[in-house]
Design a protein around this motif. Structure first.
Motif, PDB file in Angstrom:
ATOM      1  N   ARG A  28      -7.293-155.402-109.667  1.00 45.57           N
ATOM      2  CA  ARG A  28      -6.657-154.103-109.422  1.00 45.57           C
ATOM      3  C   ARG A  28      -7.677-153.118-108.851  1.00 45.57           C
ATOM      4  NH1 ARG A  28      -2.366-150.595-110.976  1.00 45.57           N
ATOM      5  NH2 ARG A  28      -3.127-148.504-111.431  1.00 45.57           N
ATOM      6  N   VAL A  31      -8.192-153.933-105.158  1.00 42.48           N
ATOM      7  CA  VAL A  31      -7.078-153.498-104.310  1.00 42.48           C
ATOM      8  C   VAL A  31      -7.092-151.982-104.150  1.00 42.48           C
ATOM      9  CG1 VAL A  31      -4.555-153.399-104.134  1.00 42.48           C
ATOM     10  CG2 VAL A  31      -5.676-155.513-104.821  1.00 42.48           C
ATOM     11  N   LYS A  32      -7.356-151.257-105.237  1.00 45.51           N
ATOM     12  CA  LYS A  32      -7.448-149.797-105.149  1.00 45.51           C
ATOM     13  C   LYS A  32      -8.591-149.384-104.224  1.00 45.51           C
ATOM     14  CE  LYS A  32      -7.216-147.343-108.920  1.00 45.51           C
ATOM     15  NZ  LYS A  32      -7.413-146.923-110.321  1.00 45.51           N
ATOM     16  N   LEU A  34      -9.885-151.109-101.737  1.00 46.67           N
ATOM     17  CA  LEU A  34      -9.527-151.424-100.344  1.00 46.67           C
ATOM     18  C   LEU A  34      -8.545-150.409 -99.762  1.00 46.67           C
ATOM     19  CD1 LEU A  34      -9.173-155.301-100.516  1.00 46.67           C
ATOM     20  CD2 LEU A  34     -10.852-154.017 -99.175  1.00 46.67           C
ATOM     21  N   SER A  35      -7.534-150.040-100.536  1.00 41.34           N
ATOM     22  CA  SER A  35      -6.548-149.082-100.014  1.00 41.34           C
ATOM     23  C   SER A  35      -7.176-147.709 -99.799  1.00 41.34           C
ATOM     24  CB  SER A  35      -5.329-148.994-100.933  1.00 41.34           C
ATOM     25  OG  SER A  35      -5.671-148.427-102.174  1.00 41.34           O
ATOM     26  N   TRP A  36      -8.022-147.283-100.731  1.00 43.73           N
ATOM     27  CA  TRP A  36      -8.684-145.986-100.575  1.00 43.73           C
ATOM     28  C   TRP A  36      -9.655-146.011 -99.400  1.00 43.73           C
ATOM     29  CZ3 TRP A  36      -8.006-141.220-101.000  1.00 43.73           C
ATOM     30  CH2 TRP A  36      -9.062-140.317-100.920  1.00 43.73           C
ATOM     31  N   ARG A  37     -10.369-147.112 -99.230  1.00 43.32           N
ATOM     32  CA  ARG A  37     -11.330-147.189 -98.132  1.00 43.32           C
ATOM     33  C   ARG A  37     -10.625-147.225 -96.782  1.00 43.32           C
ATOM     34  NH1 ARG A  37     -14.109-144.197 -98.509  1.00 43.32           N
ATOM     35  NH2 ARG A  37     -14.753-144.726 -96.430  1.00 43.32           N
ATOM     36  N   ALA A  38      -9.459-147.815 -96.702  1.00 46.12           N
ATOM     37  CA  ALA A  38      -8.711-147.806 -95.437  1.00 46.12           C
ATOM     38  C   ALA A  38      -8.412-146.368 -95.030  1.00 46.12           C
ATOM     39  CB  ALA A  38      -7.423-148.609 -95.583  1.00 46.12           C
ATOM     40  N   ILE A  39      -7.991-145.550 -95.974  1.00 43.36           N
ATOM     41  CA  ILE A  39      -7.720-144.143 -95.686  1.00 43.36           C
ATOM     42  C   ILE A  39      -9.009-143.420 -95.320  1.00 43.36           C
ATOM     43  CG2 ILE A  39      -6.976-141.951 -96.728  1.00 43.36           C
ATOM     44  CD1 ILE A  39      -5.045-143.713 -98.466  1.00 43.36           C
ATOM     45  N   LEU A  70     -16.928-149.020-100.132  1.00 40.33           N
ATOM     46  CA  LEU A  70     -16.083-149.966-100.858  1.00 40.33           C
ATOM     47  C   LEU A  70     -16.835-150.507-102.074  1.00 40.33           C
ATOM     48  CD1 LEU A  70     -13.468-151.721-100.973  1.00 40.33           C
ATOM     49  CD2 LEU A  70     -14.745-153.408 -99.675  1.00 40.33           C
ATOM     50  N   TYR A  73     -17.400-147.662-104.666  1.00 44.20           N
ATOM     51  CA  TYR A  73     -16.165-147.316-105.365  1.00 44.20           C
ATOM     52  C   TYR A  73     -15.808-148.366-106.411  1.00 44.20           C
ATOM     53  CZ  TYR A  73     -11.315-146.071-106.302  1.00 44.20           C
ATOM     54  OH  TYR A  73     -10.149-145.728-106.919  1.00 44.20           O
TER      55      TYR A  73
END
Length: 87
Positions: A28, A31-32, A34-39, A70, A73
């Motif tokens: 988890r 995944v969090k 990765l999603s935050w780093r994409a933004i 990444l 974080y």
């Protein structure tokens, strides 16, 4: 390290140990992160392009930023997950 945690948690569950319901699983956190780093990377790309006017330089900056933040974080999340305060 992450794989060890995943394997250990599955073994502990199979032996009848109760799962820690207050803790996030490492997957988890990944995944969090990765999603935050994409933004964050999109933001860095736009700002870098605005400042430099060069898309290749902006993409290079955003790529390095993505990887380093990444990792930072992920470990930040895992450390905070161990702190009982506020749970």
């Amino acid at each position: 390290m992450i794989l060890n945690q995943i394997i250990f948690s599955k073994k502990a569950q199979s032996r009848g140990f109760e799962e820690d319901k207050t803790s996030e699983k490492p997957l988890r956190s990944v995944v969090k992160a990765l999603s935050w780093r994409a933004i964050g990377t999109l933001d860095t790309l736009v700002v870098s392009y605005f400042l430099t006017g060069e898309i290749t330089l902006a993409a290079s900056i955003a790529s390095v930023d993505f990887v380093t933040k990444l990792v930072l974080y992920f470990f930040h999340e895992r450390i905070w997950n161990k702190i009982k305060w506020g749970k």
